[in-house]
Design a protein around this motif. Structure first.
Motif, PDB file in Angstrom:
ATOM      1  N   SER A  53      -9.139   5.303   1.032  1.00 14.36           N
ATOM      2  CA  SER A  53      -8.655   4.893   2.359  1.00 14.36           C
ATOM      3  C   SER A  53      -7.640   3.769   2.179  1.00 14.36           C
ATOM      4  O   SER A  53      -7.556   3.159   1.109  1.00 14.36           O
ATOM      5  CB  SER A  53      -9.823   4.365   3.198  1.00 14.36           C
ATOM      6  OG  SER A  53     -10.335   3.181   2.605  1.00 14.36           O
ATOM      7  N   ALA A  84      -0.496   4.291  -1.527  1.00  8.61           N
ATOM      8  CA  ALA A  84      -1.413   5.235  -2.174  1.00  8.61           C
ATOM      9  C   ALA A  84      -1.920   6.321  -1.230  1.00  8.61           C
ATOM     10  O   ALA A  84      -2.948   6.935  -1.481  1.00  8.61           O
ATOM     11  CB  ALA A  84      -2.596   4.467  -2.768  1.00  8.61           C
ATOM     12  N   GLY A  85      -1.181   6.552  -0.135  1.00  4.59           N
ATOM     13  CA  GLY A  85      -1.592   7.586   0.813  1.00  4.59           C
ATOM     14  C   GLY A  85      -1.237   8.980   0.322  1.00  4.59           C
ATOM     15  O   GLY A  85      -0.664   9.144  -0.764  1.00  4.59           O
ATOM     16  N   ARG A  86      -1.571   9.966   1.128  1.00  2.22           N
ATOM     17  CA  ARG A  86      -1.382  11.367   0.714  1.00  2.22           C
ATOM     18  C   ARG A  86      -0.193  12.021   1.419  1.00  2.22           C
ATOM     19  O   ARG A  86       0.101  13.188   1.190  1.00  2.22           O
ATOM     20  CB  ARG A  86      -2.652  12.174   0.983  1.00  2.22           C
ATOM     21  CG  ARG A  86      -3.875  11.602   0.280  1.00  2.22           C
ATOM     22  CD  ARG A  86      -4.587  12.623  -0.602  1.00  2.22           C
ATOM     23  NE  ARG A  86      -5.481  11.949  -1.537  1.00  2.22           N
ATOM     24  CZ  ARG A  86      -5.260  11.828  -2.824  1.00  2.22           C
ATOM     25  NH1 ARG A  86      -4.184  12.346  -3.373  1.00  2.22           N
ATOM     26  NH2 ARG A  86      -6.115  11.184  -3.602  1.00  2.22           N
ATOM     27  N   SER A  87       0.448  11.312   2.353  1.00  4.21           N
ATOM     28  CA  SER A  87       1.633  11.836   3.067  1.00  4.21           C
ATOM     29  C   SER A  87       1.343  13.147   3.780  1.00  4.21           C
ATOM     30  O   SER A  87       2.241  13.985   3.926  1.00  4.21           O
ATOM     31  CB  SER A  87       2.811  12.022   2.095  1.00  4.21           C
ATOM     32  OG  SER A  87       3.063  10.863   1.356  1.00  4.21           O
ATOM     33  N   THR A  88       0.108  13.331   4.226  1.00  2.59           N
ATOM     34  CA  THR A  88      -0.291  14.606   4.855  1.00  2.59           C
ATOM     35  C   THR A  88       0.597  14.941   6.049  1.00  2.59           C
ATOM     36  O   THR A  88       1.053  16.068   6.198  1.00  2.59           O
ATOM     37  CB  THR A  88      -1.757  14.506   5.345  1.00  2.59           C
ATOM     38  OG1 THR A  88      -2.489  13.711   4.437  1.00  2.59           O
ATOM     39  CG2 THR A  88      -2.395  15.874   5.476  1.00  2.59           C
ATOM     40  N   ARG A  89       0.835  13.935   6.914  1.00  2.84           N
ATOM     41  CA  ARG A  89       1.574  14.215   8.150  1.00  2.84           C
ATOM     42  C   ARG A  89       3.068  14.450   7.909  1.00  2.84           C
ATOM     43  O   ARG A  89       3.762  14.935   8.782  1.00  2.84           O
ATOM     44  CB  ARG A  89       1.344  13.082   9.160  1.00  2.84           C
ATOM     45  CG  ARG A  89      -0.057  13.102   9.753  1.00  2.84           C
ATOM     46  CD  ARG A  89      -0.363  11.864  10.554  1.00  2.84           C
ATOM     47  NE  ARG A  89      -0.622  10.712   9.694  1.00  2.84           N
ATOM     48  CZ  ARG A  89      -0.906   9.495  10.144  1.00  2.84           C
ATOM     49  NH1 ARG A  89      -0.924   9.261  11.442  1.00  2.84           N
ATOM     50  NH2 ARG A  89      -1.149   8.516   9.308  1.00  2.84           N
ATOM     51  N   ALA A 135       0.854  -1.198   0.000  1.00  4.36           N
ATOM     52  CA  ALA A 135       0.000   0.000   0.000  1.00  4.36           C
ATOM     53  C   ALA A 135       0.887   1.245   0.000  1.00  4.36           C
ATOM     54  O   ALA A 135       1.609   1.513   0.970  1.00  4.36           O
ATOM     55  CB  ALA A 135      -0.896  -0.015   1.234  1.00  4.36           C
ATOM     56  N   SER A 171      -7.470   0.949  -0.732  1.00  2.00           N
ATOM     57  CA  SER A 171      -6.264   0.734  -1.550  1.00  2.00           C
ATOM     58  C   SER A 171      -5.842  -0.734  -1.528  1.00  2.00           C
ATOM     59  O   SER A 171      -5.520  -1.320  -2.568  1.00  2.00           O
ATOM     60  CB  SER A 171      -5.104   1.603  -1.045  1.00  2.00           C
ATOM     61  OG  SER A 171      -5.381   2.952  -1.274  1.00  2.00           O
ATOM     62  N   GLY A 196      -7.201   3.694  -3.530  1.00  2.00           N
ATOM     63  CA  GLY A 196      -8.509   4.277  -3.234  1.00  2.00           C
ATOM     64  C   GLY A 196      -8.402   5.367  -2.186  1.00  2.00           C
ATOM     65  O   GLY A 196      -7.308   5.797  -1.830  1.00  2.00           O
ATOM     66  N   LYS A 231       5.794  10.618   0.263  1.00  2.00           N
ATOM     67  CA  LYS A 231       6.925  10.214   1.124  1.00  2.00           C
ATOM     68  C   LYS A 231       7.581   8.926   0.635  1.00  2.00           C
ATOM     69  O   LYS A 231       8.759   8.689   0.886  1.00  2.00           O
ATOM     70  CB  LYS A 231       6.460  10.046   2.570  1.00  2.00           C
ATOM     71  CG  LYS A 231       5.406   8.966   2.787  1.00  2.00           C
ATOM     72  CD  LYS A 231       4.841   9.036   4.189  1.00  2.00           C
ATOM     73  CE  LYS A 231       3.719   8.033   4.387  1.00  2.00           C
ATOM     74  NZ  LYS A 231       3.024   8.230   5.652  1.00  2.00           N
ATOM     75  N   GLN A 232       6.821   8.113  -0.070  1.00  2.00           N
ATOM     76  CA  GLN A 232       7.370   6.839  -0.540  1.00  2.00           C
ATOM     77  C   GLN A 232       8.368   6.993  -1.682  1.00  2.00           C
ATOM     78  O   GLN A 232       9.071   6.068  -2.034  1.00  2.00           O
ATOM     79  CB  GLN A 232       6.237   5.902  -0.944  1.00  2.00           C
ATOM     80  CG  GLN A 232       5.773   5.151   0.265  1.00  2.00           C
ATOM     81  CD  GLN A 232       4.306   5.168   0.506  1.00  2.00           C
ATOM     82  OE1 GLN A 232       3.833   4.212   1.070  1.00  2.00           O
ATOM     83  NE2 GLN A 232       3.608   6.199   0.100  1.00  2.00           N
ATOM     84  N   LYS A 282       7.290   3.004  10.666  1.00  2.00           N
ATOM     85  CA  LYS A 282       6.549   3.548   9.523  1.00  2.00           C
ATOM     86  C   LYS A 282       6.905   5.023   9.408  1.00  2.00           C
ATOM     87  O   LYS A 282       6.867   5.754  10.396  1.00  2.00           O
ATOM     88  CB  LYS A 282       5.043   3.384   9.725  1.00  2.00           C
ATOM     89  CG  LYS A 282       4.221   3.970   8.574  1.00  2.00           C
ATOM     90  CD  LYS A 282       2.806   3.428   8.569  1.00  2.00           C
ATOM     91  CE  LYS A 282       1.959   3.968   9.674  1.00  2.00           C
ATOM     92  NZ  LYS A 282       1.662   5.418   9.558  1.00  2.00           N
TER      93      LYS A 282
HETATM   94  N1  LIG Z   1      -5.704   5.823   0.766  1.00  2.00           N
HETATM   95  C1  LIG Z   1      -4.585   5.275   1.235  1.00  2.00           C
HETATM   96  C2  LIG Z   1      -4.026   5.673   2.480  1.00  2.00           C
HETATM   97  C3  LIG Z   1      -2.839   5.093   2.916  1.00  2.00           C
HETATM   98  N2  LIG Z   1      -2.229   4.165   2.136  1.00  2.00           N
HETATM   99  C4  LIG Z   1      -0.930   3.596   2.532  1.00  2.00           C
HETATM  100  O1  LIG Z   1      -0.999   2.993   3.798  1.00  2.00           O
HETATM  101  C5  LIG Z   1       0.246   3.119   4.478  1.00  2.00           C
HETATM  102  C6  LIG Z   1       0.044   3.654   5.884  1.00  2.00           C
HETATM  103  O2  LIG Z   1      -0.580   4.924   5.798  1.00  2.00           O
HETATM  104  P1  LIG Z   1       0.031   6.294   6.337  1.00  2.00           P
HETATM  105  O3  LIG Z   1       1.396   6.146   6.808  1.00  2.00           O
HETATM  106  O4  LIG Z   1      -0.967   6.882   7.230  1.00  2.00           O
HETATM  107  O5  LIG Z   1       0.185   7.119   4.963  1.00  2.00           O
HETATM  108  P2  LIG Z   1      -0.601   8.360   4.472  1.00  2.00           P
HETATM  109  O6  LIG Z   1      -2.063   8.052   4.420  1.00  2.00           O
HETATM  110  O7  LIG Z   1       0.067   8.773   3.213  1.00  2.00           O
HETATM  111  O8  LIG Z   1      -0.282   9.425   5.610  1.00  2.00           O
HETATM  112  P3  LIG Z   1      -1.152  10.643   6.081  1.00  2.00           P
HETATM  113  O9  LIG Z   1      -2.261  10.079   6.937  1.00  2.00           O
HETATM  114  O10 LIG Z   1      -0.166  11.478   6.862  1.00  2.00           O
HETATM  115  O11 LIG Z   1      -1.665  11.374   4.867  1.00  2.00           O
HETATM  116  C7  LIG Z   1       1.133   4.052   3.659  1.00  2.00           C
HETATM  117  O12 LIG Z   1       2.159   3.274   3.076  1.00  2.00           O
HETATM  118  C8  LIG Z   1       0.165   4.674   2.682  1.00  2.00           C
HETATM  119  O13 LIG Z   1       0.730   4.983   1.427  1.00  2.00           O
HETATM  120  C9  LIG Z   1      -2.791   3.757   0.928  1.00  2.00           C
HETATM  121  O14 LIG Z   1      -2.229   2.914   0.235  1.00  2.00           O
HETATM  122  N3  LIG Z   1      -3.969   4.329   0.499  1.00  2.00           N
END
Ligand SMILES: Nc1ccn([C@@H]2O[C@H](COP(=O)(O)OP(=O)(O)OP(=O)(O)O)[C@@H](O)[C@H]2O)c(=O)n1
Ligand SMILES: C[C@](O)(CO)[C@H](O)COP(=O)(O)O
Length: 229
Positions: A82, A11-16, A9, A86, A80, A23-24, A210
């Motif tokens: 969440s 597909a996150g947004r790297s908000t934090r 996974a 994803s 996706g 970030k990946q 992580k």
């Molecule tokens: N819609 C999403 C949300 C998260 N992830 C993945 O799940 C993993 C754990 O999530 P997290 O570290 O919280 O990543 P982000 O959602 O990118 O961070 P943030 O909440 O800060 O935006 C990450 O490898 C992230 O890319 C994902 O594939 N799809």
């Protein structure tokens, strides 16, 4: 057991992380963060990997990972809204004959192949297993007004990581049920737990962090060059 595939996974947004770039894709010791995560899985080995990325970033990932994508059985698919969605997208892209499925965060570049083999072995035996480490700090439950409600029994608390590994049918059923019920959860094990099925905790390493916030990235840079991982 037959085919062993991974869903990563990413597909996150790297908000934090507070950065414009995913970030990946940040450079960690000369490689994108996610490439370290992929290499750890390929060393286990797994038979193939579905890499789930943020929709619209497929070309960026393909460019950053061009070498490894050319050599290894890795397919990129869009994710996706969440983490659960994803991973669901990744599950939908798996070949039909897969029997054991590993789910990993692209943002955990320090997972060790020996630990990954251990959690896969536990999943073969128990159906579902996750890497985890015993909690070191005292953990308290707080109220909405930030008063301590309860001190939780530390000897029973674990900090859960990825990889998490599952027998195919169980993970598929857990994802179907979660999607049907609108349950997101924060990891895949929790989707299995809510079916009332056991998930084995396999002790891993504190170094399998992580990358969530900038200090995690700084720590990963230190750990990557040390003999601690
Ligand atoms: N819609 C999403 C949300 C998260 N992830 C993945 O799940 C993993 C754990 O999530 P997290 O570290 O919280 O990543 P982000 O959602 O990118 O961070 P943030 O909440 O800060 O935006 C990450 O490898 C992230 O890319 C994902 O594939 N799809
Ligand atoms: C799956 C996970 O990495 C296990 O610790 C974690 O739950 C992901 O949580 P996040 O909120 O998506 O970072």
């Amino acid at each position: 057991m037959g085919n062993f595939y991974a869903v990563v996974a990413a597909a996150g947004r790297s908000t934090r992380m507070g950065r414009a770039v995913n970030k990946q894709l940040l450079d960690l010791a000369g490689r994108p963060v996610v490439e370290h995560s992929l290499r750890a899985l390929l060393a286990v080995p797994v038979d193939g990997i579905i890499l789930v990325v943020t929709p619209g970033e497929e070309a960026q990932f393909a460019g950053a990972l061009a070498d490894i994508l050319q050599r290894e059985n890795i397919k990129i698919v869009p994710g996706g809204a969440s983490r659960r969605a994803s991973v669901g997208q990744g599950l939908g892209a798996l070949p039909a004959d897969v029997e054991l499925i590993l789910v990993h965060d692209g943002a955990r570049p320090l997972a060790r192949p020996d630990n990954i083999r251990a959690v896969a072995g536990a999943a073969r035996r128990w159906g579902a297993a996750t890497l985890a480490v015993p909690v070191k700090d005292t953990v308290k439950m707080g109220s909405a007004e930030n008063f301590v409600r309860e001190t939780l029994p530390r000897e029973m608390l674990w900090q859960v990581q990825t990889p998490q590994v599952f027998c195919r049918d169980l993970l598929m059923e857990a994802h179907r049920a979660a999607a049907r019920d609108g349950y997101e959860g924060t990891d895949d094990a929790s989707l299995v737990e809510r079916l009332g099925r056991p998930v084995k905790l396999v002790r891993g390493e504190y170094t399998n962090i992580k990358i969530t916030t900038p200090e995690d990235f700084a720590l990963a840079q230190i750990l990557m060059g040390s003999d601690l991982n």
